[in-house]
Design an enzyme around this catalytic site. Structure first.
Site, short mmCIF file in Angstrom:
data_model
loop_
_atom_site.label_atom_id
_atom_site.label_comp_id
_atom_site.label_asym_id
_atom_site.label_seq_id
_atom_site.Cartn_x
_atom_site.Cartn_y
_atom_site.Cartn_z
N ASP A 12 15.68 60.12 96.69
CA ASP A 12 16.47 58.89 96.73
C ASP A 12 17.40 58.87 95.52
OD1 ASP A 12 15.65 55.53 97.69
OD2 ASP A 12 17.35 56.17 96.49
N MET A 13 18.69 58.76 95.80
CA MET A 13 19.67 58.75 94.72
C MET A 13 19.49 57.48 93.87
SD MET A 13 21.33 61.43 95.18
CE MET A 13 20.38 62.44 96.28
N ASP A 107 21.59 57.55 101.18
CA ASP A 107 21.20 58.19 99.91
C ASP A 107 19.73 58.61 99.86
OD1 ASP A 107 19.82 55.79 99.43
OD2 ASP A 107 20.23 55.93 97.28
N GLU A 108 19.07 58.67 101.01
CA GLU A 108 17.65 59.04 100.93
C GLU A 108 17.21 59.88 102.13
OE1 GLU A 108 14.37 55.86 101.77
OE2 GLU A 108 16.32 54.86 101.89
P1 TTP Z 1 19.15 52.07 97.65
O1 TTP Z 1 18.65 53.45 97.59
O2 TTP Z 1 18.21 51.01 98.16
O3 TTP Z 1 19.59 51.58 96.20
P2 TTP Z 1 20.31 52.40 95.06
O4 TTP Z 1 20.45 53.83 95.37
O5 TTP Z 1 21.59 51.70 94.73
O6 TTP Z 1 19.34 52.18 93.83
P3 TTP Z 1 17.92 52.86 93.58
O7 TTP Z 1 18.09 53.61 92.29
O8 TTP Z 1 16.98 51.72 93.44
O9 TTP Z 1 17.62 53.73 94.74
O10 TTP Z 1 20.45 51.99 98.52
C1 TTP Z 1 21.42 53.02 98.55
C2 TTP Z 1 22.81 52.44 98.64
O11 TTP Z 1 22.93 51.63 99.79
C3 TTP Z 1 23.18 51.55 97.47
O12 TTP Z 1 23.70 52.28 96.38
C4 TTP Z 1 24.16 50.60 98.08
C5 TTP Z 1 23.78 50.50 99.53
N1 TTP Z 1 23.08 49.21 99.79
C6 TTP Z 1 23.81 48.14 100.28
O13 TTP Z 1 25.02 48.25 100.54
N2 TTP Z 1 23.17 46.95 100.47
C7 TTP Z 1 21.84 46.76 100.18
O14 TTP Z 1 21.30 45.66 100.36
C8 TTP Z 1 21.09 47.88 99.68
C9 TTP Z 1 19.63 47.73 99.36
C10 TTP Z 1 21.76 49.08 99.51
MG MG Z 2 18.82 54.95 96.07
#
Ligand code: TTP
Ligand code: MG
Length: 353
Positions: A12-13, A107-108
């Protein structure tokens, strides 16, 4: 049959959209950055870890985020860019770690590393280097023996984290976690559980199966199993048809003895048959490759008019091809491959087009 333990990784990024914006504008580095719409009704898509210290979260209205952190920097999202970065990341994973990848969001994804028991750690270490160099953002990795635990692990020490959850760690390691970390427990269930004094996975472990079904309906049993470390979900990767399947070997001694060379072709034919039967494929094109003592490479192909998986046919055609090549020099390498596949179920096969 004994089922061997799987090795599953979840990648997960970190702060995905925000990390990309910071990468592209180094002035933002170390600052509270949030990516979101600037209008009144805009929401935060994500924010940098610095911004998280102020309590800013995904889906929060931007105007509230601004109140929490007045000097935060707001960047408008560029979805096309994020999607291109995502594609690049998954291509790198495919090429350097494994093609058994299930992408679950931008991103995962889950990686099934069971086939790489010996060197999966090296592969993942290398992945960090490549993503760092070629993409320029960080990620977190969780490794365990099933998907549920791998995902819990990737969230363990973000950003740039690595966590392994072993068989013997479960369920102890899960007990302090909030029930919201459990896949399948949404905000409604959380509220209901909190109302009866259940806050952590440890609390949830006290409930019996029947009660779990009463609360969660048909998912109750899955959740009951998951928090005890049981999750049989497979990594759902897309199986890609190989372009060609082949074998080649450097000879023990350089030779042009056709009888000797045919022995190799016979062995290759059998090995190739095993591989393609396993993948449910049938081929139509046969290629032989030779390398001479002087390191010159020659190939010769033939496309037959039926699809087959039969090693006898393969061997026969390979023998014809090697005879056609007209070898003057001794050979140092010989190879045989098949291509031009169709993927049929055995039952459906018709060998004639
Ligand atoms: P996530 O992997 O949930 O969050 P993240 O990568 O920003 O942070 P983390 O380090 O906690 O993993 O989501 C990936 C991307 O998806 C995030 O960068 C932006 C998008 N996203 C949205 O647009 N709306 C949302 O409600 C969420 C949770 C994510
Ligand atoms: Mg992420």
């Amino acid at each position: 049959m004994i089922k061997l333990e799987k090795i599953i990784a979840h990648i997960d990024m970190d702060a995905f959209y925000a990390s990309i914006e910071i990468r592209d504008n180094p002035k933002l580095k170390g600052k509270p950055v949030l990516v979101g719409g600037k209008s009144k009704r805009g929401v935060v898509t994500t924010c940098s870890y610095e911004a998280r210290k102020y309590g800013i979260k995904s889906a929060m209205p931007v105007y509230i985020a601004k109140k929490k952190c007045p000097n935060c920097i707001i960047v408008r999202p560029n979805h096309k860019k994020y999607s291109e970065v995502s594609k690049k990341i998954f291509k790198i994973i495919n090429e350097n770690v494994t093609d058994k990848v299930e992408k679950v969001s931008i991103d995962e994804g889950y990686l099934d590393l069971t086939d790489h028991k010996i060197d999966y750690m090296n592969r993942l270490k290398y992945l960090r280097e490549v993503i760092n160099k070629e993409v320029g953002i960080t990620f977190s990795l969780g490794i365990s023996y099933n998907k549920f635990l791998a995902k819990i692990a990737s969230d363990w020490n973000k950003p740039n984290g690595l966590k392994i959850i072993k068989f013997e760690d479960v369920p102890e390691i899960l007990k302090p976690l909030s029930i919201t970390k459990v896949h399948g427990i949404g905000s409604k269930s959380k509220e209901n559980l909190n109302n009866i004094g259940i806050y952590t996975v440890g609390d949830l472990l006290l409930l019996n199966k029947e009660y779990m079904v009463e609360i969660f309906g048909k998912h109750g049993i899955e959740i009951y199993d998951r928090i005890r470390g049981k999750d049989l979900r497979e990594v759902e990767y897309k199986k890609r048809i190989s372009k060609s399947i082949g074998k080649e070997r450097t000879l023990k001694e350089d030779t042009k003895d056709i009888k000797e060379l045919k022995k190799y072709l016979y062995a290759f034919s059998k090995e190739i048959e095993d591989s393609i039967v396993e993948e449910n494929l049938y081929f139509k094109t046969i290629t032989i490759k030779i390398k001479t003592t002087n390191f010159e490479t020659h190939t010769k192909s033939r496309t037959i008019n039926v699809f087959t998986s039969d090693s006898e046919v393969l061997y026969r055609e390979a023998c014809k091809l090697i005879q056609d090549i007209n070898i003057d020099e001794k050979l140092r390498l010989i190879g045989l491959s098949v291509s031009n596949f169709i993927n049929y179920n055995k039952k459906q096969i018709s060998f004639f087009e």
